[in-house]
Design an enzyme around this catalytic site. Structure first.
Site, PDB file in Angstrom:
ATOM      1  N   TYR A 200      55.346  71.404  37.657  1.00 27.35           N
ATOM      2  CA  TYR A 200      54.893  72.423  36.671  1.00 27.35           C
ATOM      3  C   TYR A 200      54.223  73.642  37.579  1.00 27.35           C
ATOM      4  O   TYR A 200      53.175  73.937  37.206  1.00 27.35           O
ATOM      5  CB  TYR A 200      53.448  71.630  36.181  1.00 27.35           C
ATOM      6  CG  TYR A 200      53.921  70.410  35.043  1.00 27.35           C
ATOM      7  CD1 TYR A 200      55.292  69.829  34.976  1.00 27.35           C
ATOM      8  CD2 TYR A 200      53.026  70.003  34.186  1.00 27.35           C
ATOM      9  CE1 TYR A 200      55.355  68.920  34.175  1.00 27.35           C
ATOM     10  CE2 TYR A 200      53.142  68.901  33.361  1.00 27.35           C
ATOM     11  CZ  TYR A 200      54.520  68.349  33.459  1.00 27.35           C
ATOM     12  OH  TYR A 200      54.921  67.346  32.510  1.00 27.35           O
TER      13      TYR A 200
ATOM     14  N   LYS B  21      60.256  60.264  44.133  1.00 27.05           N
ATOM     15  CA  LYS B  21      61.931  60.063  43.699  1.00 27.05           C
ATOM     16  C   LYS B  21      62.502  60.645  45.007  1.00 27.05           C
ATOM     17  O   LYS B  21      63.437  61.578  44.818  1.00 27.05           O
ATOM     18  CB  LYS B  21      62.332  60.573  42.367  1.00 27.05           C
ATOM     19  CG  LYS B  21      63.633  60.457  41.949  1.00 27.05           C
ATOM     20  CD  LYS B  21      63.939  59.386  41.645  1.00 27.05           C
ATOM     21  CE  LYS B  21      65.297  58.975  41.255  1.00 27.05           C
ATOM     22  NZ  LYS B  21      65.985  57.723  41.097  1.00 27.05           N
TER      23      LYS B  21
ATOM     24  N   ASP C 280      61.790  55.626  38.835  1.00 28.72           N
ATOM     25  CA  ASP C 280      62.543  54.831  37.838  1.00 28.72           C
ATOM     26  C   ASP C 280      62.309  53.203  37.862  1.00 28.72           C
ATOM     27  O   ASP C 280      61.932  52.703  36.839  1.00 28.72           O
ATOM     28  CB  ASP C 280      64.163  55.167  37.749  1.00 28.72           C
ATOM     29  CG  ASP C 280      64.750  55.265  39.155  1.00 28.72           C
ATOM     30  OD1 ASP C 280      63.751  55.190  40.232  1.00 28.72           O
ATOM     31  OD2 ASP C 280      65.806  55.542  39.432  1.00 28.72           O
TER      32      ASP C 280
ATOM     33  N   ASP D 166      52.566  62.273  34.319  1.00 35.46           N
ATOM     34  CA  ASP D 166      52.514  62.566  32.807  1.00 35.46           C
ATOM     35  C   ASP D 166      53.362  61.616  31.990  1.00 35.46           C
ATOM     36  O   ASP D 166      53.032  61.256  30.878  1.00 35.46           O
ATOM     37  CB  ASP D 166      53.203  63.938  32.638  1.00 35.46           C
ATOM     38  CG  ASP D 166      52.962  64.766  31.369  1.00 35.46           C
ATOM     39  OD1 ASP D 166      52.160  64.093  30.567  1.00 35.46           O
ATOM     40  OD2 ASP D 166      53.373  65.923  30.925  1.00 35.46           O
TER      41      ASP D 166
ATOM     42  N   ASP E  64      51.762  58.128  29.719  1.00 33.99           N
ATOM     43  CA  ASP E  64      52.348  57.724  28.225  1.00 33.99           C
ATOM     44  C   ASP E  64      52.669  56.297  27.947  1.00 33.99           C
ATOM     45  O   ASP E  64      52.414  55.620  27.171  1.00 33.99           O
ATOM     46  CB  ASP E  64      53.319  58.439  27.573  1.00 33.99           C
ATOM     47  CG  ASP E  64      52.924  59.808  26.945  1.00 33.99           C
ATOM     48  OD1 ASP E  64      51.645  60.304  27.691  1.00 33.99           O
ATOM     49  OD2 ASP E  64      53.209  60.691  26.217  1.00 33.99           O
TER      50      ASP E  64
HETATM   51  N1  GGG Z   1      45.071  66.565  24.768  1.00 38.61           N
HETATM   52  C1  GGG Z   1      45.910  67.248  25.527  1.00 38.61           C
HETATM   53  C2  GGG Z   1      47.139  68.056  24.976  1.00 38.61           C
HETATM   54  O1  GGG Z   1      47.029  68.638  24.039  1.00 38.61           O
HETATM   55  N2  GGG Z   1      48.383  67.390  25.715  1.00 38.61           N
HETATM   56  C3  GGG Z   1      49.526  68.125  25.443  1.00 38.61           C
HETATM   57  C4  GGG Z   1      50.529  68.054  26.479  1.00 38.61           C
HETATM   58  O2  GGG Z   1      51.611  68.095  26.240  1.00 38.61           O
HETATM   59  N3  GGG Z   1      50.016  68.063  27.856  1.00 38.61           N
HETATM   60  C5  GGG Z   1      51.047  68.022  28.776  1.00 38.61           C
HETATM   61  C6  GGG Z   1      49.842  67.944  30.045  1.00 38.61           C
HETATM   62  O3  GGG Z   1      48.932  67.358  30.136  1.00 38.61           O
HETATM   63  O4  GGG Z   1      50.442  68.533  31.011  1.00 38.61           O
END
Ligand code: GGG
Length: 356
Positions: A140, A191, A224, A248, A252
């Site tokens: 990023y 990785k 992975d 990221d 999740d």
């Molecule tokens: N509450 C956090 C939010 O709006 N996240 C959206 C998102 O896609 N975040 C990507 C990240 O945290 O880098």
């Protein structure tokens, strides 16, 4: 929430977009209850309207002087970003990512805990992890571009940028975080078999940093393989550190295994405390359920608890976490967690428990 005899924390509340608005309101209610319970401090929350509506009105997601505005606060409580009629890469980069970089919020801490039955063959205690995400560079970095647009030979690049300084500081943060947890174990995710420059440096700096933390055991995992380990051997995991993109994604997965993405919090920290740190739920703006009042507020409420912990109010933070655990156990939760409460009712159940 003010009282002149107590310490006042100044909080910038940026609900942002979609369900961010609903869950931030819920988190502020719980903060009010925490203040009432503690009696030792107060919170002065200032609403800041940055988000897609502000962008449509002014042409920018953030004003030019956003850093100096935010500097006058002790912390930032953030909701979510993203709207159906603005490309996601614009809303994300112009609001959330634009705050993280210049404010040096380089350590993104994403704890996950299982308050109900895990969605895999494991005990709830097996899912008590601390995921640490490098939050300022890597995938990023924002470097890259497009050329020959709309031609068959169009090229688009996103350059992953890793610096020794950036890796060193996040490794130090992660080893320190691991050393404060009972199991004192860190898994370094990368990785480096395929990404032979940046992530080889990542692994090398991890190994160097480990020497400064002899009390922490550590291992390495390719990202992975880490997804498999999270599902099949969750009890082997405690603290995890990885790159911006890897954590990221893994966070999740961790939230889904623990019950719902709706419970997961995210603390964007400036460990040097030169800037206010930013606390948010992991989830996004979820426009599909916006306005229905059914969003799970736990991620935002847990984020508010993490904010209190960062500000030194450990007792209040623990009390909120205990209240969350209690309502989850009693199924006083939203539908994504098997309950039948709406957002406001779920937050009210946490407040009620907190004030008992
Ligand atoms: N509450 C956090 C939010 O709006 N996240 C959206 C998102 O896609 N975040 C990507 C990240 O945290 O880098």
């Amino acid at each position: 929430m003010t009282d002149s005899s107590r310490h006042v924390y100044r909080i910038a509340s940026i609900p942002g977009d979609g369900i961010g608005i609903e869950v931030t309101e819920a988190a502020l209610e719980v903060l009010k209850a925490a203040v009432q319970k503690s009696g030792k401090y107060t919170i002065e929350a200032t609403h800041i309207p940055w988000g897609t509506a502000f962008y449509k009105e002014t042409g920018s997601y953030l004003p030019d002087d956003f850093r100096s505005t935010l500097k006058s606060y002790d912390a930032i409580l953030f909701g979510a970003v993203g709207a159906p009629d603005v490309p996601d890469h614009i809303s994300l980069w112009e609001l959330l990512l634009k705050m993280r970089g210049p404010m040096q919020l380089y350590a993104n801490v994403r704890p996950i805990r299982c308050f109900t039955k895990p969605r895999l063959d494991a005990e709830p205690a097996h899912l008590d992890w601390l995921l640490v995400r490098e939050n300022s560079e890597g995938e990023y970095s924002g470097h890259g571009g497009r050329s020959h647009v709309d031609q068959n030979w169009e090229v688009a690049t996103d350059t992953n940028v890793y610096t020794r300084h950036g890796i060193r500081r996040i490794m130090k943060f992660a080893f320190e975080a691991a050393s404060k947890r009972p199991r004192k174990h860190l898994t370094v995710v990368s990785k480096s078999n395929a990404l032979r420059y940046g992530l080889v440096l990542w692994d090398e700096v991890a190994k160097e940093t480990a020497k400064d933390f002899p009390d922490v055991t550590w291992d390495k995992e390719l990202v992975d393989a880490m997804t498999i380990r999270m599902v099949q051997k969750p009890w082997t995991i405690d603290t995890v550190v990885g790159t911006n993109l890897h954590i990221d994604i893994l966070s999740d997965l961790a939230a889904a295994l623990a019950g719902s993405i709706g419970i997961a919090p995210s603390a964007n920290l400036d460990p040097e405390r030169q800037n206010p740190s930013l606390f948010e739920p992991v989830h996004g703006s979820a426009f599909d359920i916006m306005g229905k009042g059914i969003a799970n507020p736990i991620g935002a409420i847990w984020a508010a608890a993490n904010m209190l912990e960062w500000l030194g109010e450990q007792e209040s933070a623990d009390a909120i976490l205990n209240a969350i655990a209690h309502v989850c156990n009693e199924k006083k939760v939203t539908a994504d967690m098997g309950g039948d409460l709406n957002t406001k009712q779920a937050a009210a159940a946490i407040c009620e428990q907190l004030l008992k």
